[in-house]
Design an enzyme around this catalytic site. Structure first.
Site, PDB file in Angstrom:
ATOM      1  N   GLU A 110     -47.999 -18.011   0.919  1.00 55.68           N
ATOM      2  CA  GLU A 110     -47.116 -16.871   0.744  1.00 55.68           C
ATOM      3  C   GLU A 110     -46.302 -17.183  -0.510  1.00 55.68           C
ATOM      4  O   GLU A 110     -45.466 -18.083  -0.510  1.00 55.68           O
ATOM      5  CB  GLU A 110     -46.234 -16.761   1.984  1.00 55.68           C
ATOM      6  N   ASP A 121     -32.532 -14.390   2.960  1.00 56.96           N
ATOM      7  CA  ASP A 121     -32.797 -15.815   2.801  1.00 56.96           C
ATOM      8  C   ASP A 121     -31.563 -16.679   2.996  1.00 56.96           C
ATOM      9  O   ASP A 121     -30.469 -16.335   2.559  1.00 56.96           O
ATOM     10  CB  ASP A 121     -33.404 -16.084   1.419  1.00 56.96           C
TER      11      ASP A 121
END
Ligand SMILES: Cc1ncc(COP(=O)(O)O)c(C=O)c1O
Lengths: 424, 271
Positions: free
Chosen positions: B55, B66
């Protein structure tokens, strides 16, 4: 399969929408359902109206400022909508009280908020204290320094203030951090977003909680001045005070709606927060499709403004719509112009505006000179300048570290106003 | 959905793992950290160590899904001058190394390049599709069209908070696999995973037969083993990124750590 794209949610023309992690969708749907029910529920509206009256101090008054107008606005008649007189010192409390009541209706026990100038954080901490909610406020490190007084205010009110050290360390990074908290704690936490951007339903909901500004002001203008203003002016960070005062006037086609953005050191310097006059283009930031200061690859460009509350690279989607539709106009006001307006209003009328609001005041100086004495201008004075005294005193060279009395008197220091900027 | 499509490399990798009676291992790394070359070398290292699907993260200024580790790497990559084009270079390199790859990106960089152009460039580079952490199917009309035009997978997320109605509509819009968030929160290693992930995968299986890969918080071989018991794929991000972030000035050391961890994880999904 059902076509998930057939119902565009919460769009103002092409702008708005809901660009968020799936984890937040359920909370946004819950919020939308509750706020729709609440806004149709006489009990909720009654409670909010009573808080506005007996806690905030609404309706806020109109103040005519003839001396300022004669000396600085080409003789046009200028009227201020005094949101600075609200409890906590700005318009932000209008939205916060509404969202705090919704938080309780949803059975949540904690609120979080982002803040730039600190006014939204102070308002949220205030409502949390009033209603017995836990409160955490995210604030960029740069802003904790230039708005230190408001950090102390929030802590005195019992809120936890978390400085954010990522990215530009200003408002946009505080928003990122608030979203991160929200994803992890959404079961018991409501994110009190402080302006008219973010994923649907925030832009519409926050506008509706601020709409009272324009509803009052329009009636007051008719009542006290016998006519509608030629123009309504407001500063635009995310755009909540502006949407609040603009909205009731949108159908009054003859009333110009003018938003004043943070022009920073000037558009050509590249150091500004002017989404509509700069090189901003439509994109997605913080959950909404709207104008964004971004580079060719879609990375956000950092904004700059002397005013922490206007220092934001994006803007509420309804403003993008009003702008493209030609219904509202937007102009940049440089740091220097805003500080000049700050000084002018203070010295002619005894009113210290927030530096954010000083951008709107500067807009009235420009527009008054363009339109002349026949014009009637309504300016949203979104907040008071107490939080900015330190910044302004430094800007004008009024603080001498060794001997405060020795500093230059304000009227005799035009050089200081040319602005080496704020050195903190 | 459409049975006539050409299978992507991701679908083939998931099928191969299923044939071996194990879950696939999906490893996340952002392109450009500590440098473009360094990140591509790190991706190759992961593939050689047994990662089935890479990924590739596209660094973004405002990564609101994040946690600190990936933020640090993204900020570092942007400061080092990473460009969107580098994501296609990385996709080509991973494909040449023999693994499948998808790109994980926030939506604005895709919008800015043009959804159609981004899709065309990704397909040309051998990438299988996009993971879109801040794009839900409701807002994805352009991407649904572009991914159809270029035979790309579209990997939307589902979360423990997703209603059944949304599990139905999101899995229907997804292709390749659906990304099940193991917990409510942002990326970052967690010491314990809890039961949310297993419950969510079970709920997805009741409404769809699309493969389900589980990510967020998975960081150790033991956790990978646990998740592999109920998911089609195990996604590991921050723990792998940490190998590089913890050795910022010593790429060889970072790569050695990455190799070790990836091998442990690959063994974990095979146990
Ligand atoms: C007094 C004042 N005015 C204006 C703003 C800008 O926000 P908005 O554009 O949402 O009204 C702020 C934000 O902090 C503020 O404190």
């Amino acid at each position: 399969m059902t076509d998930p794209t057939s119902v565009p949610l919460g769009r103002f023309g092409a702008y708005g929408g809901r660009y968020v992690p799936e984890a937040l969708v359920a909370a946004l749907e819950e919020l939308d359902e509750h706020r729709r029910k609440a806004m149709a529920d006489p009990a909720f509206l009654g409670e909010l109206t009573e808080l506005q009256r007996s806690y905030t101090g609404r309706p806020s008054i109109l103040t005519s400022v003839p001396r300022f107008a004669a000396e600085h606005c080409g003789g046009a008649q200028v009227v201020l909508k005094r949101e600075d007189l609200n409890h906590t010192g700005s318009h932000k409390i209008n939205n916060v009280l509404g969202q705090a009541l919704l938080t309780k209706r949803m059975g949540k026990t904690r609120v979080i908020a982002e803040t730039g100038a600190g006014q939204h954080g102070v308002a949220t901490a205030t409502a949390a204290a009033l209603m017995g909610l836990d409160c955490t406020v995210y604030m960029g490190r740069v802003d904790t320094e230039r708005q230190a007084l408001n950090v102390a205010r929030m802590r005195l009110l019992g809120a936890e203030v978390v400085p954010v050290d990522h990215g530009s360390r200003t408002l946009k990074d505080a928003v990122n951090e608030a979203f991160r908290d929200w994803v992890a704690n959404v079961d018991h936490t409501h994110y009190v977003l402080g302006t008219v951007t973010g994923p649907y339903p925030f832009p519409e909901m926050v506008r509706d909680f601020h709409r009272v500004i324009g509803v009052e002001a329009r009636a007051q203008m008719l009542d006290e001045y016998g006519r509608l203003p030629d123009a309504v002016l407001a500063c635009v960070g995310g755009g909540s005070n502006a949407m609040g005062i603009f909205h009731r006037f949108i159908d009054d086609g003859d009333v110009r709606l003018i938003g004043l953005e943070g022009g920073g050191e000037g558009i050509s310097s590249g150091r500004h927060a002017s989404r509509f006059s700069g090189e901003a283009t439509p994109g997605v930031l913080h959950g909404a499709f709207t104008y964004v200061l971004q580079d060719d690859e879609g990375q956000t460009i950092e904004s700059h403004s002397v005013s922490a509350g206007l220092d934001y690279p994006s803007v509420g989607p309804e403003h993008s719509y009003l702008r493209d539709a030609g219904r509202a106009e937007y102009r940049p006001i440089t740091d220097t112009q805003a500080m000049e307006a700050f000084r002018a209003l203070s010295r002619t009328e005894g009113i210290l505006p927030a530096i954010e609001s000083a951008h709107a005041v500067a807009g009235a100086m420009q527009l008054g000179s363009e339109l002349g004495p026949e014009a009637l201008l309504l300016v949203n004075l979104s907040g008071r300048g107490d939080k900015d005294v330190h910044t302004a005193a430094q800007w004008f060279g009024l603080l001498d570290e060794d001997d405060p009395i020795d500093a230059e008197p304000i009227g005799q220091s035009p050089d200081g106003a040319e602005g080496e900027g704020v050195q903190l | 959905m459409s049975e006539t499509r050409t299978e992507t490399a991701v679908s083939r990798a998931l099928a191969t793992a299923r044939g071996e009676d194990r879950a696939a291992l999906v490893g996340y790394l952002p392109v450009g950290y500590p440098s473009v070359e360094g990140s591509i070398e790190a991706m190759r290292t992961m593939v050689r160590a047994g990662v089935d699907i890479v990924e590739i993260g596209l660094p973004y200024t405002d990564p609101l899904m994040d946690g600190p580790v990936i933020q640090t790497a993204a900020t570092g990559a942007l400061a080092a001058g990473v460009h969107v084009d580098d994501v296609f270079r990385a996709a080509r390199a991973v494909t040449d190394e023999g693994a499948a790859c998808v790109v994980m990106t926030y939506w604005n960089p895709v919008l800015r390049r043009g959804v159609e152009k981004f899709a065309a460039d990704l397909a040309a580079a051998g990438g299988s599709g996009l993971v879109t952490p801040d794009l839900v199917p409701d807002e994805a009309a352009d991407w649904l069209a572009a991914s159809d035009a270029h035979d790309l997978d579209r990997i939307f997320l589902v979360a423990p908070s997703s209603t059944t109605e949304r599990l139905v509509s999101t899995t229907a819009a997804s292709r390749g696999f659906v990304y099940a968030a193991a917990l409510m929160g942002v990326t970052g290693a967690r010491s314990a995973l809890g039961s949310d992930a297993a419950v969510l995968v079970d709920r997805v299986r009741q409404v769809s037969d699309i493969p389900v890969c589980v990510g967020l918080g998975v960081s150790t071989a033991e956790q990978a083993h646990q998740v592999a018991q109920f998911a089609d794929g195990v996604i590991v991000g921050s723990a792998l990124v940490s190998c590089l972030v913890d050795a910022p000035d010593d790429l060889d050391r970072g790569l050695a750590r990455l190799d070790t961890l990836a091998r442990e994880l690959a063994a974990g999904v095979r146990r």
